[in-house]
Design a protein around this motif. Structure first.
Motif, PDB file in Angstrom:
ATOM      1  N   SER A 136      34.841  59.249  53.497  1.00  0.00           N
ATOM      2  CA  SER A 136      35.654  58.479  54.427  1.00  0.00           C
ATOM      3  C   SER A 136      34.772  57.463  55.153  1.00  0.00           C
ATOM      4  N   VAL A 137      35.210  56.218  55.195  1.00  0.00           N
ATOM      5  CA  VAL A 137      34.468  55.185  55.922  1.00  0.00           C
ATOM      6  C   VAL A 137      35.430  54.525  56.909  1.00  0.00           C
ATOM      7  N   ASN A 138      35.454  53.221  56.998  1.00  0.00           N
ATOM      8  CA  ASN A 138      36.497  52.532  57.785  1.00  0.00           C
ATOM      9  C   ASN A 138      36.706  51.140  57.180  1.00  0.00           C
ATOM     10  N   PRO A 139      37.856  50.510  57.482  1.00  0.00           N
ATOM     11  CA  PRO A 139      38.210  49.253  56.797  1.00  0.00           C
ATOM     12  C   PRO A 139      37.404  48.040  57.237  1.00  0.00           C
ATOM     13  N   LEU A 140      36.464  48.214  58.181  1.00  0.00           N
ATOM     14  CA  LEU A 140      35.689  47.064  58.652  1.00  0.00           C
ATOM     15  C   LEU A 140      34.254  47.067  58.144  1.00  0.00           C
ATOM     16  N   VAL A 141      33.895  48.064  57.347  1.00  0.00           N
ATOM     17  CA  VAL A 141      32.629  47.974  56.601  1.00  0.00           C
ATOM     18  C   VAL A 141      32.990  47.609  55.156  1.00  0.00           C
ATOM     19  N   ASN A 142      31.998  47.129  54.399  1.00  0.00           N
ATOM     20  CA  ASN A 142      32.326  46.614  53.069  1.00  0.00           C
ATOM     21  C   ASN A 142      33.092  47.620  52.216  1.00  0.00           C
ATOM     22  N   ALA A 143      32.637  48.885  52.210  1.00  0.00           N
ATOM     23  CA  ALA A 143      33.289  49.892  51.353  1.00  0.00           C
ATOM     24  C   ALA A 143      34.780  49.994  51.677  1.00  0.00           C
ATOM     25  N   GLY A 144      35.087  50.178  52.960  1.00  0.00           N
ATOM     26  CA  GLY A 144      36.485  50.338  53.357  1.00  0.00           C
ATOM     27  C   GLY A 144      37.285  49.057  53.192  1.00  0.00           C
ATOM     28  N   ALA A 145      36.616  47.926  53.344  1.00  0.00           N
ATOM     29  CA  ALA A 145      37.324  46.645  53.230  1.00  0.00           C
ATOM     30  C   ALA A 145      37.699  46.348  51.779  1.00  0.00           C
ATOM     31  N   ILE A 146      36.788  46.666  50.855  1.00  0.00           N
ATOM     32  CA  ILE A 146      37.113  46.434  49.433  1.00  0.00           C
ATOM     33  C   ILE A 146      38.201  47.434  49.016  1.00  0.00           C
ATOM     34  N   ALA A 147      38.116  48.655  49.544  1.00  0.00           N
ATOM     35  CA  ALA A 147      39.167  49.644  49.262  1.00  0.00           C
ATOM     36  C   ALA A 147      40.509  49.195  49.846  1.00  0.00           C
ATOM     37  N   ALA A 148      40.474  48.538  51.008  1.00  0.00           N
ATOM     38  CA  ALA A 148      41.730  48.041  51.619  1.00  0.00           C
ATOM     39  C   ALA A 148      42.376  47.001  50.695  1.00  0.00           C
ATOM     40  N   VAL A 149      41.553  46.154  50.078  1.00  0.00           N
ATOM     41  CA  VAL A 149      42.104  45.177  49.117  1.00  0.00           C
ATOM     42  C   VAL A 149      42.783  45.924  47.971  1.00  0.00           C
ATOM     43  N   SER A 150      42.154  47.030  47.555  1.00  0.00           N
ATOM     44  CA  SER A 150      42.735  47.773  46.415  1.00  0.00           C
ATOM     45  C   SER A 150      44.085  48.406  46.763  1.00  0.00           C
ATOM     46  N   LEU A 151      44.391  48.515  48.059  1.00  0.00           N
ATOM     47  CA  LEU A 151      45.690  49.069  48.476  1.00  0.00           C
ATOM     48  C   LEU A 151      46.790  48.008  48.595  1.00  0.00           C
ATOM     49  N   LEU A 152      46.406  46.734  48.498  1.00  0.00           N
ATOM     50  CA  LEU A 152      47.405  45.671  48.710  1.00  0.00           C
ATOM     51  C   LEU A 152      48.380  45.568  47.537  1.00  0.00           C
ATOM     52  N   ASP A 153      49.602  45.150  47.843  1.00  0.00           N
ATOM     53  CA  ASP A 153      50.589  44.872  46.794  1.00  0.00           C
ATOM     54  C   ASP A 153      50.088  43.733  45.905  1.00  0.00           C
ATOM     55  N   GLY A 154      50.539  43.739  44.640  1.00  0.00           N
ATOM     56  CA  GLY A 154      50.167  42.656  43.710  1.00  0.00           C
ATOM     57  C   GLY A 154      49.657  43.259  42.426  1.00  0.00           C
ATOM     58  N   LYS A 155      50.261  42.876  41.294  1.00  0.00           N
ATOM     59  CA  LYS A 155      49.922  43.568  40.051  1.00  0.00           C
ATOM     60  C   LYS A 155      48.677  43.016  39.376  1.00  0.00           C
ATOM     61  N   ASN A 156      48.238  41.844  39.795  1.00  0.00           N
ATOM     62  CA  ASN A 156      46.991  41.300  39.238  1.00  0.00           C
ATOM     63  C   ASN A 156      46.294  40.464  40.314  1.00  0.00           C
ATOM     64  N   GLU A 157      45.147  39.911  39.940  1.00  0.00           N
ATOM     65  CA  GLU A 157      44.329  39.184  40.925  1.00  0.00           C
ATOM     66  C   GLU A 157      45.107  38.030  41.558  1.00  0.00           C
ATOM     67  N   LYS A 158      45.818  37.295  40.711  1.00  0.00           N
ATOM     68  CA  LYS A 158      46.541  36.115  41.201  1.00  0.00           C
ATOM     69  C   LYS A 158      47.620  36.513  42.215  1.00  0.00           C
ATOM     70  N   ALA A 159      48.369  37.550  41.880  1.00  0.00           N
ATOM     71  CA  ALA A 159      49.465  37.982  42.760  1.00  0.00           C
ATOM     72  C   ALA A 159      48.912  38.517  44.081  1.00  0.00           C
ATOM     73  N   LYS A 160      47.838  39.278  43.973  1.00  0.00           N
ATOM     74  CA  LYS A 160      47.231  39.833  45.186  1.00  0.00           C
ATOM     75  C   LYS A 160      46.717  38.718  46.092  1.00  0.00           C
ATOM     76  N   TRP A 161      46.023  37.769  45.468  1.00  0.00           N
ATOM     77  CA  TRP A 161      45.442  36.685  46.272  1.00  0.00           C
ATOM     78  C   TRP A 161      46.546  35.827  46.897  1.00  0.00           C
ATOM     79  N   SER A 162      47.607  35.633  46.132  1.00  0.00           N
ATOM     80  CA  SER A 162      48.681  34.794  46.657  1.00  0.00           C
ATOM     81  C   SER A 162      49.312  35.453  47.901  1.00  0.00           C
ATOM     82  N   GLY A 163      49.519  36.780  47.860  1.00  0.00           N
ATOM     83  CA  GLY A 163      50.068  37.486  49.023  1.00  0.00           C
ATOM     84  C   GLY A 163      49.097  37.466  50.204  1.00  0.00           C
ATOM     85  N   LEU A 164      47.828  37.688  49.899  1.00  0.00           N
ATOM     86  CA  LEU A 164      46.830  37.786  50.974  1.00  0.00           C
ATOM     87  C   LEU A 164      46.579  36.420  51.616  1.00  0.00           C
ATOM     88  N   SER A 165      46.471  35.376  50.797  1.00  0.00           N
ATOM     89  CA  SER A 165      46.188  34.065  51.389  1.00  0.00           C
ATOM     90  C   SER A 165      47.395  33.574  52.201  1.00  0.00           C
TER      91      SER A 165
END
Ligand code: GLU
Length: 333
Positions: A136-165
């Motif tokens: 267990s880490v937290n979402p504000l260190v790199n490990a937790g932040a990259i894991a937070a991206v992995s939890l985002l909606d979006g079936k591929n890189e393009k869809a994920k980035w479009s939602g996040l941006s």
């Protein structure tokens, strides 16, 4: 901004406005502007620390940039110095990605799948993962932040980035771009973050494909912002989830308080305790030299100055925010 301290600021303004009758109509406005100007002049000449250099593009940024911006919850914007200079948002992006991950998955998923305790270790620590049995880490260190991206909606890189941006743009109230040279530079030197994502995957603490999520994370860190953008973005947290400029609700107030809690315990990495002790505001830094801080219900402030301390936090930005928070009597504790 408590009344007693406000009275002192108003007295300063009365003196100031004798020479400047135009400002006399708006003492509050003048008071905040004077404080920002004072912070700018007080810290402009001392510029200790070093630019981040583990991402080569960051080492090349002019270290003399110094910009300060403050946005009140009623939507007024104040600024001093280099507030229109773009720079990479870096880790400050983590709070906005966390916000979206929370809105999409609910706050308990963040606790269960990432963690919310401070690691007390460096922003890119592998040891933090290894020494915690639950990984267990937290979402504000790199490990937790990259894991937070992995939890985002979006079936591929393009869809994920479009939602996040699109989510970042709502906070900034304008379309933000990516600094492609920073993205490329960080992609070319991303071995450490890749190792972190692979390690999390090996412990079932990563929730998607490593390449896809690492690319989105690296792109989010390369988003170009100005100090003014960051203050506008953070003002949503100051205003309990409602954007002070558009008046639209972007997140639930429940989630805002949770984001602010993690900022308080982990926003300045291993120096977060010292920051809370000294300044007393939830904040988040990035190795691009930006720091945001939030005074709940009152204002957000953002400062950009590229030179960092050994933890990766801009030295002048910390000094300037400390000064501004003190002048505005904003310590939440
Ligand atoms: N993009 C940076 C990294 O992943 C962010 C670090 C930071 O700003 O603290 O190393």
């Amino acid at each position: 901004m408590k009344l007693t301290h406000y009275t002192i600021i108003l007295l300063q303004v009365v003196v100031f406005t004798c020479a400047s009758p135009a400002l006399a109509k708006s003492p509050q406005k003048a008071a905040i502007q004077i404080i920002l100007d004072n912070a700018y002049h007080k810290f402009k000449k001392q510029n200790p620390g070093e630019n981040a250099d583990y991402i080569p593009a960051l080492a090349k940024v002019d270290p003399t940039y110094f910009g300060l911006a403050l946005v009140t919850t009623d939507g007024k914007i104040y600024s001093a110095g280099d507030v229109s200079q773009p720079f990479s948002i870096q880790s400050i992006s983590k709070v906005f990605t966390l916000s979206l991950a929370m809105e999409q998955n609910g706050p308990q998923v963040i606790v269960d799948k990432i963690g919310v305790n401070a690691t007390g270790l460096a922003f890119n620590s592998v040891t933090a993962i290894e020494q915690n049995k639950a990984r267990s880490v937290n979402p504000l260190v790199n490990a937790g932040a990259i894991a937070a991206v992995s939890l985002l909606d979006g079936k591929n890189e393009k869809a994920k980035w479009s939602g996040l941006s699109a989510w970042y743009n709502k906070f900034a109230n304008r379309k933000l771009n990516v600094l492609e040279d920073v993205y490329q530079s960080e992609t070319d030197t991303n071995g450490h973050n890749r190792a972190i994502a692979e390690l999390l995957t090996s412990y079932d603490r990563f929730y998607g494909d490593v390449d896809t999520n690492l690319a989105v994370y690296t792109r989010q860190c390369s988003v170009a912002v100005t100090a003014k953008d960051l203050a506008v973005m953070a003002s949503v947290f100051a205003n309990n989830g409602i954007h002070p400029l558009t008046k639209k609700r972007l997140m639930s107030s429940d989630n805002v308080s949770r984001v602010l809690a993690v900022m308080t315990t982990a926003g300045l990495y291993e120096n977060s305790g010292q920051w809370a002790y000294q300044v007393g505001l939830p904040a988040k830094s990035g190795v691009g030299g930006g720091i945001i801080a939030v005074s709940p219900g009152q204002f957000s402030v953002a400062v950009f100055s590229p030179r960092l301390d050994s933890a990766g936090n801009s030295i002048r930005a910390q000094q300037a925010i400390d000064f501004i928070a003190e002048q505005l009597n904003a310590n939440i504790f």
